[in-house]
Design an enzyme around this catalytic site. Structure first.
Site, short mmCIF file in Angstrom:
data_model
loop_
_atom_site.label_atom_id
_atom_site.label_comp_id
_atom_site.label_asym_id
_atom_site.label_seq_id
_atom_site.Cartn_x
_atom_site.Cartn_y
_atom_site.Cartn_z
N CYS A 22 6.27 -1.86 -0.23
CA CYS A 22 6.10 -3.26 0.17
C CYS A 22 7.29 -3.70 1.00
O CYS A 22 7.25 -4.71 1.69
CB CYS A 22 5.92 -4.17 -1.03
SG CYS A 22 4.24 -4.14 -1.64
N ASP A 72 -4.37 -4.04 1.16
CA ASP A 72 -2.95 -3.75 1.08
C ASP A 72 -2.76 -2.26 1.31
O ASP A 72 -3.47 -1.45 0.75
CB ASP A 72 -2.43 -4.09 -0.33
CG ASP A 72 -1.31 -5.11 -0.29
OD1 ASP A 72 -0.35 -4.89 0.45
OD2 ASP A 72 -1.42 -6.11 -1.02
N HIS A 144 -11.53 4.62 5.89
CA HIS A 144 -11.22 5.02 7.26
C HIS A 144 -9.88 5.73 7.26
O HIS A 144 -8.96 5.31 6.57
CB HIS A 144 -11.17 3.78 8.17
CG HIS A 144 -10.99 4.13 9.61
ND1 HIS A 144 -11.96 4.77 10.34
CD2 HIS A 144 -9.95 3.92 10.45
CE1 HIS A 144 -11.52 4.95 11.59
NE2 HIS A 144 -10.31 4.44 11.68
N ASP A 231 0.69 -12.86 -7.86
CA ASP A 231 1.33 -11.63 -8.32
C ASP A 231 2.63 -11.44 -7.55
O ASP A 231 2.79 -11.96 -6.44
CB ASP A 231 0.41 -10.40 -8.21
CG ASP A 231 -0.08 -10.14 -6.79
OD1 ASP A 231 0.00 -11.04 -5.93
OD2 ASP A 231 -0.55 -9.01 -6.54
CO CO Z 1 -0.36 -11.06 -4.05
CO CO Z 2 -0.89 -8.28 -1.26
#
Ligand code: CO
Ligand code: CO
Length: 353
Positions: A22, A72, A144, A231
């Site tokens: 991330c 994500d 994909h 989150d």
């Molecule tokens: Co989130």
């Molecule tokens: Co996210």
């Protein structure tokens, strides 16, 4: 087979990643700047926040049904391809759980350097993904893949909820309590791991926390009258708290000493400055939203640490918070903890005590 296993364990997947997990996210202020200039088509079936910082998009399809969509993906956060597949999948599902919705189906999104990595790595990533989706009872219905010098993996997920009954990040109310369901420190620990500073048990703990689903926490929270949920992922504890504070017009008080870490070394590494690059982006973007009487740099390194597949941040009315917390702990979320409160003062800001 043994030779193959040996070869696979020699491959350090994170070395193919420019930046970890991330931490690879593009800065939110940069994104906001672009999104605000766009003329985006939206009819009245779109229920989610038009500013685009809700966890997932919600579209009404009938009076009693809405679909929830999110995606994500990121470059490898860990060396083990099987765990990478699990973590990326748990992370993408998390935005559906954070809306109080039920995930139904997923598409896999893959970037793979086919000439540099053996196909078994691809297989192991997909196996991690499919095992995690089976645990969550979510159908894999396609995907994909492209050839790419930097590997990446993630999913696009589709879920459902009732159009009048899902969690938002704009509905936190004052004098509620704030519960975080997973311990903090994945950005710092992944950085330490890359530098060879973690032992086997620390690595295992970190992997398992990141790979664990937020499904159970969400299911338990749904038994309570919840004000708001998000989150904690790439923008760190402060960044995601700040989104709720601003969207809901409440102040947030966080108690630093209440925070739980995946490992006691998180704070030690934070003191040594062993932090991912995205921490400084998070500090730059969100620092002005924080009142921080004790502004120790190491505490900032912890509070702004980008999380990969972090826990749910649950805003719950005070009178229900003890019972909710106990139920989370009794059901295996042993790191769940009350970390703060919402306040009338300092609306839109976070005070760290
Ligand atoms: Co989130
Ligand atoms: Co996210």
């Amino acid at each position: 087979v043994d030779k193959l296993t040996d070869e696979l364990s020699e491959i350090k997947l994170t070395q193919f990643a420019g930046c970890a997990g991330c931490a690879a996210k593009i800065a939110p202020d940069f994104l906001r700047g672009i999104i605000s200039t766009l003329d985006i088509y939206k009819d009245n079936t779109v229920l989610s926040d038009s500013k685009g910082f809700e966890d997932a998009g919600v579209v009404k399809i009938s009076d009693d049904k809405a679909i929830v969509m999110t995606t994500d993906f990121f470059p490898p956060v860990v060396d083990d391809p099987y765990f990478f597949g699990q973590i990326a999948t748990a992370n993408a599902l998390s935005d559906i759980y954070a809306m109080g919705a039920v995930p139904k189906a997923a598409l896999a999104l893959v970037g793979f350097p086919a000439t540099k990595l053996p196909k078994e790595v691809f297989e192991q990533i997909m196996k991690g993904c499919t095992d995690k989706l089976r645990e969550a009872k979510v159908n894999l219905v396609g995907g994909h893949s492209i050839k790419n010098p930097e590997p990446f993996f993630g999913t696009a997920v589709f879920g459902e909820c009732h159009p009048d009954d899902y969690w938002k990040n704009s509905t936190a109310k004052v004098t509620g309590d704030i519960i975080l369901t997973k311990p903090l420190g994945t950005g710092i620990l992944n950085t330490a791991l890359k530098m060879g500073k973690l032992n086997e048990s620390q690595i295992k703990k970190t992997y398992e926390i990141m790979a664990s689903l937020n499904e159970k926490a969400a299911n338990i929270a749904r038994q309570f009258p919840i004000d708001a949920v998000t989150d904690v992922t790439g923008f760190g504890l402060i960044g995601h708290s700040s989104e709720v504070a601003k969207a809901s017009n409440v102040g947030i008080k966080l108690f630093y000493d209440k925070l739980k870490f995946i490992d006691s070394f998180v704070e030690i590494f934070a003191k040594e400055g062993m932090i991912p690059g995205a921490t400084s982006t998070n500090i730059r973007v969100y620092e002005s939203d924080v009142l921080f009487p004790d502004g120790s740099q190491y505490k900032k390194n912890v509070l702004f640490d980008p999380q990969t597949s972090g826990g749910l941040l649950i805003f719950v009315p005070h009178e229900h918070s003890d019972e909710l917390l106990q139920k989370l702990i009794d059901n295996g979320m042993i790191h769940a903890v009350k970390i703060g409160q919402t306040t009338k003062e300092h609306s839109g800001k976070i005070e760290v005590l």
